[in-house]
Every structure is written in structure tokens, then in C-alpha cells.
Design a protein around this motif. Structure first.
Motif, PDB file in Angstrom:
ATOM      1  N   LEU A   4     108.984   0.860  27.225  1.00  0.00           N
ATOM      2  CA  LEU A   4     109.087   0.638  28.515  1.00  0.00           C
ATOM      3  C   LEU A   4     110.617   0.187  29.046  1.00  0.00           C
ATOM      4  O   LEU A   4     111.306  -0.816  28.182  1.00  0.00           O
ATOM      5  N   VAL A   5     111.096   0.665  30.017  1.00  0.00           N
ATOM      6  CA  VAL A   5     112.480   0.503  30.388  1.00  0.00           C
ATOM      7  C   VAL A   5     112.620   0.002  31.724  1.00  0.00           C
ATOM      8  O   VAL A   5     111.850   1.013  32.532  1.00  0.00           O
ATOM      9  N   ARG A   6     112.870  -1.161  32.036  1.00  0.00           N
ATOM     10  CA  ARG A   6     112.868  -1.515  33.409  1.00  0.00           C
ATOM     11  C   ARG A   6     113.637  -0.619  34.564  1.00  0.00           C
ATOM     12  O   ARG A   6     114.747  -0.196  34.091  1.00  0.00           O
ATOM     13  N   MET A   7     113.116  -0.021  35.504  1.00  0.00           N
ATOM     14  CA  MET A   7     113.742   0.847  36.311  1.00  0.00           C
ATOM     15  C   MET A   7     114.805  -0.050  36.973  1.00  0.00           C
ATOM     16  O   MET A   7     114.788  -1.198  37.560  1.00  0.00           O
ATOM     17  N   ASN A   8     115.823   0.685  37.419  1.00  0.00           N
ATOM     18  CA  ASN A   8     117.028   0.037  38.245  1.00  0.00           C
ATOM     19  C   ASN A   8     116.840   0.202  39.396  1.00  0.00           C
ATOM     20  O   ASN A   8     115.873   0.959  40.081  1.00  0.00           O
ATOM     21  N   VAL A  12     114.202   2.867  41.367  1.00  0.00           N
ATOM     22  CA  VAL A  12     112.972   2.375  42.317  1.00  0.00           C
ATOM     23  C   VAL A  12     113.259   2.894  43.754  1.00  0.00           C
ATOM     24  O   VAL A  12     112.188   3.712  44.276  1.00  0.00           O
ATOM     25  N   ASP A  54     113.126  -3.044  43.979  1.00  0.00           N
ATOM     26  CA  ASP A  54     113.068  -3.752  42.656  1.00  0.00           C
ATOM     27  C   ASP A  54     113.235  -5.200  42.607  1.00  0.00           C
ATOM     28  O   ASP A  54     112.967  -5.874  41.495  1.00  0.00           O
ATOM     29  N   HIS A  59     106.939  -8.051  41.013  1.00  0.00           N
ATOM     30  CA  HIS A  59     106.672  -6.829  40.881  1.00  0.00           C
ATOM     31  C   HIS A  59     107.538  -6.219  39.997  1.00  0.00           C
ATOM     32  O   HIS A  59     108.908  -6.341  40.006  1.00  0.00           O
ATOM     33  N   PHE A  60     107.274  -5.481  38.944  1.00  0.00           N
ATOM     34  CA  PHE A  60     107.631  -4.904  37.727  1.00  0.00           C
ATOM     35  C   PHE A  60     107.612  -3.213  37.625  1.00  0.00           C
ATOM     36  O   PHE A  60     106.615  -2.825  37.438  1.00  0.00           O
ATOM     37  N   TYR A  62     108.620   0.168  35.620  1.00  0.00           N
ATOM     38  CA  TYR A  62     109.124   0.464  34.203  1.00  0.00           C
ATOM     39  C   TYR A  62     109.087   1.940  34.007  1.00  0.00           C
ATOM     40  O   TYR A  62     107.879   2.604  34.457  1.00  0.00           O
ATOM     41  N   ASP A  63     109.990   2.743  33.443  1.00  0.00           N
ATOM     42  CA  ASP A  63     109.837   4.104  32.927  1.00  0.00           C
ATOM     43  C   ASP A  63     109.343   3.905  31.848  1.00  0.00           C
ATOM     44  O   ASP A  63     109.412   2.912  30.993  1.00  0.00           O
ATOM     45  N   TRP A  75     103.788   0.343  37.016  1.00  0.00           N
ATOM     46  CA  TRP A  75     104.104  -0.575  38.017  1.00  0.00           C
ATOM     47  C   TRP A  75     103.094  -1.657  37.911  1.00  0.00           C
ATOM     48  O   TRP A  75     101.885  -1.584  38.130  1.00  0.00           O
TER      49      TRP A  75
END
Length: 92
Positions: A4-8, A12, A54, A59-60, A62-63, A75
Motif C-alpha cells: 500500500l502506498v499513501r496517495m498524494n 486523491v 487527503d 481518512h487514509f 492508498y494505492d 480507503w
């Protein structure tokens, strides 16, 4: 291996714009909403759920990747200190 990579912020914003249109179409197709005003209603829903995109507290987004292959996104919404709600996780 799945990662999982946090979306920038840009990712978002792009997701939300696409999701708003999709959510409006789905509600029109199901007969829940009339076409007129559907996108505005969908936008209002997302503005309530992610008012700061974002940066919305709790709320989190991720790709999801399998190695280097993108699989989609997930999400999570933090409900309490020990509970997380899975808001969105499409399964193809």
C-alpha cells in the motif's frame, strides 16, 4: 508482494473527481436519483466525507500494488482508536 502506498494530494483529487461522476451515474442508473442534480448531490456527499481531501482527519487513501503492478485503491476511515472502517475497496 502486495503493498500500500499513501496517495498524494493530486492522486486523491483525481480519484474524488472520478468517484463523484461514477457515484452520480450509479445513483441515476439505480433510480435513486434523477439525472438532473445527480452530480451535485454526489459532490456534496464527497465534500462531507472528505472535506479536506487527503488532509481529512481520520481518512487514509492508498494505492494498492502487487510488486510494480497497480491493482487499485483502498480507503480507510478511522472510527475510533481501535476501529477502522473500510470505505472503499473495489474488487474487479
Amino acid at each position: 508482494m502486495v503493498t500500500l502506498v499513501r496517495m498524494n494530494s493530486e492522486d486523491v483529487e483525481r480519484y474524488v473527481e472520478t468517484a463523484i461522476r461514477k457515484y452520480a451515474r450509479e445513483n441515476v442508473k439505480s433510480g435513486t436519483w434523477k439525472e438532473e442534480g445527480a452530480e451535485e448531490r454526489a459532490r456534496a456527499t464527497y465534500e462531507r466525507l472528505l472535506p479536506h481531501l487527503d488532509k481529512t482527519t481520520g481518512h487514509f487513501l492508498y494505492d494498492v500494488y502487487d510488486e510494480q503492478t497497480p491493482l487499485g485503491l483502498v480507503w480507510f476511515a478511522k472510527v475510533s482508536d481501535d476501529e477502522v472502517y473500510l470505505r472503499y475497496f473495489p474488487i474487479p
